[in-house]
Structure formats: C-alpha cells, structure tokens
Write an enzyme that holds these catalytic residues in place. Sequence first.
Site, PDB file in Angstrom:
ATOM      1  N   ASN A  13      22.230 -22.419  55.033  1.00 58.85           N
ATOM      2  CA  ASN A  13      23.280 -21.444  54.721  1.00 58.85           C
ATOM      3  C   ASN A  13      22.682 -20.525  53.661  1.00 58.85           C
ATOM      4  OD1 ASN A  13      25.448 -19.974  53.884  1.00 58.85           O
ATOM      5  ND2 ASN A  13      26.623 -21.707  53.064  1.00 58.85           N
ATOM      6  N   LYS A  15      23.898 -17.925  52.429  1.00 58.51           N
ATOM      7  CA  LYS A  15      24.909 -17.310  51.542  1.00 58.51           C
ATOM      8  C   LYS A  15      24.625 -15.809  51.410  1.00 58.51           C
ATOM      9  CE  LYS A  15      25.666 -21.791  49.546  1.00 58.51           C
ATOM     10  NZ  LYS A  15      26.108 -22.614  48.418  1.00 58.51           N
ATOM     11  N   HIS A  98      33.759 -22.582  54.465  1.00 53.16           N
ATOM     12  CA  HIS A  98      32.915 -23.007  53.351  1.00 53.16           C
ATOM     13  C   HIS A  98      33.727 -22.962  52.052  1.00 53.16           C
ATOM     14  CE1 HIS A  98      29.760 -22.991  50.337  1.00 53.16           C
ATOM     15  NE2 HIS A  98      29.005 -23.570  51.255  1.00 53.16           N
ATOM     16  N   GLU A 100      33.090 -21.840  49.264  1.00 57.00           N
ATOM     17  CA  GLU A 100      33.055 -20.543  48.564  1.00 57.00           C
ATOM     18  C   GLU A 100      34.048 -19.577  49.191  1.00 57.00           C
ATOM     19  OE1 GLU A 100      28.805 -20.113  48.840  1.00 57.00           O
ATOM     20  OE2 GLU A 100      28.616 -21.794  47.454  1.00 57.00           O
ATOM     21  N   GLU A 170      31.007 -31.251  52.281  1.00 56.94           N
ATOM     22  CA  GLU A 170      30.370 -30.610  51.130  1.00 56.94           C
ATOM     23  C   GLU A 170      31.241 -30.788  49.892  1.00 56.94           C
ATOM     24  OE1 GLU A 170      27.286 -27.531  52.477  1.00 56.94           O
ATOM     25  OE2 GLU A 170      29.141 -26.471  52.089  1.00 56.94           O
ATOM     26  N   GLY A 176      25.306 -26.133  44.706  1.00 59.04           N
ATOM     27  CA  GLY A 176      24.611 -25.219  43.805  1.00 59.04           C
ATOM     28  C   GLY A 176      24.503 -25.733  42.377  1.00 59.04           C
ATOM     29  N   SER A 216      23.447 -29.509  47.254  1.00 58.54           N
ATOM     30  CA  SER A 216      22.193 -29.806  46.562  1.00 58.54           C
ATOM     31  C   SER A 216      21.289 -30.758  47.345  1.00 58.54           C
ATOM     32  CB  SER A 216      22.455 -30.342  45.149  1.00 58.54           C
ATOM     33  OG  SER A 216      23.137 -29.373  44.379  1.00 58.54           O
TER      34      SER A 216
END
Length: 255
Positions: A13, A15, A98, A100, A170, A176, A216
């Site tokens: 991904n 991003k 996701h 985010e 996730e 991150g 991560s």
Amino acid sequence: MNKNLRKAVIAGNWKMNKTPSEAKALITELKETVKDANCDVVICVPYVDLETALRETKGTNIKVGAENCHFEKSGAFTGEISAPMLKEMGVEYVIIGHSERRTYFGETDVTVNKRTLAALSEGLIPIVCVGEYLEQREQGITEELVAMQTKIALQNVTAEQMEKVIIAYEPVWAIGTGKTATAEQANEVNACIRATVAKLYGKEVADKVTIQYGGSMNAANAEELLSKPDVDGGLIGGASLKAVDFGVIVKAASK
Ligand code: 13P
C-alpha cells in the site's frame, strides 16, 4: 485448518507516495526483487500512478490495485473514482476501508460495505481493512469490534463473491508506528475474523479466505508473522516503498 487452501498475498500500500516517474523507478527495482515469488504480489498505488503501474508490470508477476473506490458507478462526486473506471483500466485489486480513510476521510463501516459491493460487482478483488485503536485493545474489545467491522463490511456479499474477498487485519496502533502486533496477537485476531466469516458463510468458505496482517510488517518480522496458521499474507505500507525489503517479505511468504 489447512493453510494450503488459500493463497498467500503480499500487497504493498503505497499510500500518498510516489509520483508517476518515481513509481516507474520503484517498479523497475521491484520486478527484480519479487520475480521468483511463490505467492501473489500486488502493488496498490495512488490513482495517478495506475497507468504507469499497469504498463510497467505488464508481463510480470506483479498485479496492480488502487487504494480506494467510490460506491456509485458515476455521478456528481467530485474527486472520486469509481470501480468501473478502475476495471476498464485493467486494475485488479482495490483497498477498501483502510484506517486512514476511516480516520481522516469519514469512512464508516456502512460505506466500507457499499464500496466492497461496488468493487465486487465489477469483478475487482477488494482488500477490506479492519482493526482496532489502541484504546479499544486496552478496553478488551478488539475481537468484538473486528468481528462487527467484518460483519458489516460483508453485508449482502454472496458466498460466491466471498471467495474473491481478501480481509486485512490492521491494528491502527501498529500502522506506521514501528510497533508491530506480536505474531500471536495477529494470529488471534485473524482467527477471530475467520471464525466470523465461518459463521456467515460456513467453514469451507472461511478456510479459503485470505486474511492478511498489516501494521509495521517489515523485512525483519515478516517471516515470524507469516508463519502463523491464520496469517495468509501482508498489507505493507512503509516497507513496500523499498524494493529490497518488499522482496524479502515476498520471499518470506513464498515458503
Ligand atoms: P505500515 O506498514 O507503514 O505500518 O502501514 C501498514 C498499512 O497501513 C498498510 O495498509
């Protein structure tokens, strides 16, 4: 339970990273580092990089995905991209829900469901993301929450369609942050997601669903995470931008 029933899928991904020329350069490197993969390899890239990615990966073992799609086919949705648009380009995968998107762009379980259905109706493979915040883990509600997210995301998805769906666990606190879930934590929640799918569609379907871990995952920890019985692959952020590291993760999933 037999891990061989399902495909290992390693998906990057990207991003909001890489311009088209930078994408081309990274894909040139990736083609080398993942060419011997014995698992599915996907790169999910920004919309503006899709054309480059599709062109540069032609004839290779790398498949291309988008990072989101709208739930309507067309209409007055300024700035959005629909599933038919992705399909016509030749895109095969799309990340849905996701964290985010949920955190910064108002995505809810209900819109995740709508986008999942839109992707499936075009024959795209949705990578549906679920996961808890740190406070929720500390409250001890991770499994209930993730089961609920999974259930809502899959509403009205048929058993036949379910065979195409990938689910990515996730944990938000691991994304991150450099703070990875332990292999045991990842496996525990992935098993709970599989049990939820089994309740909805039966064991036979659930045993075939690819459930990834993301947060991560990197060259150093991938092997341990991927060795777990319910961890069928990874959704990789930061490490997917480094061709060598992504190659190591792909290798770990190919064993
Ligand atoms: P990181 O691998 O950078 O933690 O990101 C994980 C992720 O969000 C993949 O979708």
